[in-house]
Design a protein around this motif. Structure first.
Motif, short mmCIF file in Angstrom:
data_model
loop_
_atom_site.label_atom_id
_atom_site.label_comp_id
_atom_site.label_asym_id
_atom_site.label_seq_id
_atom_site.Cartn_x
_atom_site.Cartn_y
_atom_site.Cartn_z
N PHE A 1 -70.89 -7.01 -31.06
CA PHE A 1 -71.56 -8.04 -31.84
C PHE A 1 -71.14 -7.95 -33.31
CE2 PHE A 1 -75.61 -8.91 -34.32
CZ PHE A 1 -75.42 -10.28 -34.37
N GLU A 2 -71.04 -6.74 -33.82
CA GLU A 2 -70.65 -6.52 -35.21
C GLU A 2 -69.40 -5.65 -35.25
OE1 GLU A 2 -74.79 -6.17 -37.59
OE2 GLU A 2 -74.66 -4.94 -35.78
N LYS A 3 -68.52 -5.94 -36.18
CA LYS A 3 -67.25 -5.23 -36.27
C LYS A 3 -67.45 -3.73 -36.46
CE LYS A 3 -62.90 -5.10 -38.85
NZ LYS A 3 -62.12 -5.64 -40.00
N ASP A 4 -66.75 -2.96 -35.64
CA ASP A 4 -66.72 -1.49 -35.73
C ASP A 4 -68.10 -0.85 -35.53
OD1 ASP A 4 -63.97 -1.55 -36.25
OD2 ASP A 4 -64.30 -1.75 -38.41
N LYS A 5 -69.04 -1.57 -34.92
CA LYS A 5 -70.36 -1.01 -34.63
C LYS A 5 -70.66 -1.19 -33.14
CE LYS A 5 -73.77 -1.54 -37.48
NZ LYS A 5 -74.85 -2.14 -38.31
N SER A 6 -71.08 -0.10 -32.51
CA SER A 6 -71.37 -0.14 -31.08
C SER A 6 -72.85 -0.33 -30.78
CB SER A 6 -70.86 1.15 -30.41
OG SER A 6 -69.46 1.26 -30.54
N ARG B 1 -82.05 -1.15 -38.23
CA ARG B 1 -80.68 -1.64 -38.06
C ARG B 1 -79.67 -0.82 -38.87
NH1 ARG B 1 -82.57 -3.48 -33.62
NH2 ARG B 1 -84.20 -5.04 -33.92
N ARG B 2 -80.13 0.27 -39.46
CA ARG B 2 -79.24 1.15 -40.19
C ARG B 2 -78.81 2.29 -39.26
NH1 ARG B 2 -82.66 1.18 -45.93
NH2 ARG B 2 -81.76 -0.78 -46.72
N THR B 3 -77.58 2.26 -38.86
CA THR B 3 -77.12 3.14 -37.79
C THR B 3 -75.82 3.86 -38.16
OG1 THR B 3 -75.96 1.26 -36.77
CG2 THR B 3 -78.20 1.70 -36.03
N GLN B 4 -75.71 4.24 -39.41
CA GLN B 4 -74.47 4.84 -39.90
C GLN B 4 -74.12 6.13 -39.16
OE1 GLN B 4 -76.82 3.49 -41.76
NE2 GLN B 4 -75.97 2.42 -43.53
N LYS B 5 -75.10 6.98 -38.91
CA LYS B 5 -74.78 8.27 -38.27
C LYS B 5 -74.30 8.06 -36.84
CE LYS B 5 -77.86 11.22 -41.04
NZ LYS B 5 -78.60 10.16 -41.79
N PHE B 6 -74.97 7.18 -36.10
CA PHE B 6 -74.51 6.89 -34.74
C PHE B 6 -73.06 6.44 -34.74
CE2 PHE B 6 -73.84 3.36 -31.66
CZ PHE B 6 -73.70 4.14 -30.52
N ASN B 7 -72.74 5.50 -35.58
CA ASN B 7 -71.38 4.95 -35.58
C ASN B 7 -70.36 5.91 -36.19
OD1 ASN B 7 -71.42 2.09 -34.44
ND2 ASN B 7 -73.19 2.07 -35.81
N TYR B 8 -70.82 6.85 -37.00
CA TYR B 8 -69.91 7.89 -37.51
C TYR B 8 -69.55 8.88 -36.41
CZ TYR B 8 -68.28 12.02 -40.00
OH TYR B 8 -67.54 13.11 -40.41
N PHE B 9 -70.57 9.37 -35.71
CA PHE B 9 -70.32 10.35 -34.66
C PHE B 9 -69.78 9.72 -33.37
CE2 PHE B 9 -73.12 12.90 -37.35
CZ PHE B 9 -72.47 14.13 -37.32
N PHE B 10 -70.10 8.45 -33.16
CA PHE B 10 -69.63 7.75 -31.97
C PHE B 10 -68.88 6.48 -32.38
CE2 PHE B 10 -73.00 10.45 -30.40
CZ PHE B 10 -72.49 10.93 -29.20
#
Length: 317
Positions: A150-155, A129-138
């Motif tokens: 579902f979660e703020k600012d996370k796709s 559930r750690r997806t920092q790189k995905f949400n940084y680049f996308f």
């Protein structure tokens, strides 16, 4: 000028204007490309990845493509090189104004190492559930059709709205072997949009035999079949479930609790480097969905079990 001639001239002008109005949103037939796991193209086969993207861009108008879907494992290793390459490739879609949705696979998270596809140190379930790189680049801003998360600012879990074939559509991207709270969120979204034809986009659903998976991959949360039974099957607006994770192609249909047919398809060609991806040709007027695997690299459509059609599809209108 007589009234009859004036009337004919006005009618001709109106018809001319109508013919000039774009009809992409109202065409009865359109195509949705579905990219399988692209993880292996982040290494030595980068050209294959870009050939897939360029083909979609070049054919978007003729095929009336409303958006592209990707079933997860966009990258292979959790490092900046892989994410940067994936981002550069998908920016071609951004520039062409072709919207897309990405669901997260296990390789798109910190569950895998930065320089190998093996499990990273630590608790694999937590790392998943750690997806920092995905949400940084996308970031959310890259998804123009995305309407909620579902979660703020996370796709990681998000839904997308579009119209095609004269119908309303919703795509819900659900995380790998989802947490129950995320599955419950999806359940709520499906209830909120009962007049939309729903496509569930998730990384793990069918196995190569066309069976709904009865495990959580050993490190996920919910068992896949439980997600289906509790939060997908009860909804009359669910039309399709698309997944990847395991090679190569399979499909099945099941009846939902409300009598609707749910079309489920697996597409994952990471086990070769041929650049095959799914093309879903949807014909609302003739009530059909046709599926095939196409490779721009070879300009070839597979003539095997990956090619199939569904008839008498009951779209929500």
């Amino acid at each position: 000028m007589s009234k009859s001639i004036l009337h004919q001239a006005l009618l001709k002008s109106v018809l001319t204007v109508l013919l000039l109005i774009p009809t992409v949103g109202f065409a009865q037939k359109f195509t949705i490309p579905v990219f399988p796991d692209t993880q292996t193209y982040m290494g030595n086969n980068r050209g294959v990845f870009f050939s897939m993207i360029e083909w979609v861009v070049n054919n978007a108008d003729s095929l009336k493509i409303p958006m592209l879907l990707q079933v997860g494992d966009l990258v292979n290793f959790d490092n900046f090189d892989h994410w940067e390459l994936a981002s550069v490739g998908m920016k071609i879609f951004d520039r062409a104004k072709i919207p897309y949705a990405i669901t997260l696979g296990n390789h798109d998270t910190e569950a895998v190492g930065q320089f190998s596809g093996s499990a990273a140190p630590g608790n694999t379930n937590i790392n998943l559930r750690r997806t920092q790189k995905f949400n940084y680049f996308f970031p959310v801003s890259r998804f123009p059709l995305q309407k909620g998360r579902f979660e703020k600012d996370k796709s990681d879990n998000a839904y997308y709205i579009f119209e095609a074939g004269g119908l309303k559509w919703i795509v819900i991207a659900l995380e790998f072997c989802a947490r129950e709270a995320a599955a419950q969120w999806m359940d709520g979204v499906l209830k909120e949009y009962p007049d939309h034809n729903a496509i569930i986009l998730t990384h793990y659903h069918l196995n190569p035999k066309g069976e709904i998976v009865t495990n959580n991959a050993g490190y996920g949360d919910m068992i896949v079949s439980d997600i289906y039974d509790k939060y997908i099957k009860p909804h009359k607006n669910v039309l399709m479930v698309l997944s990847g994770h395991v090679c190569y192609s399979s499909w099945r249909t099941d009846q939902g609790d409300n009598g609707n047919t749910i079309y489920q398809m697996l597409q994952d060609y990471q086990c070769n480097s041929d650049g095959y991806f799914r093309l879903l040709d949807i014909d609302v007027q003739n009530k059909t969905i046709s599926a095939k695997m196409y490779s721009p690299l070879f300009d070839n459509t597979l003539d095997d079990q990956s090619k199939f059609s569904f008839t008498d599809v009951q779209f929500i209108k």
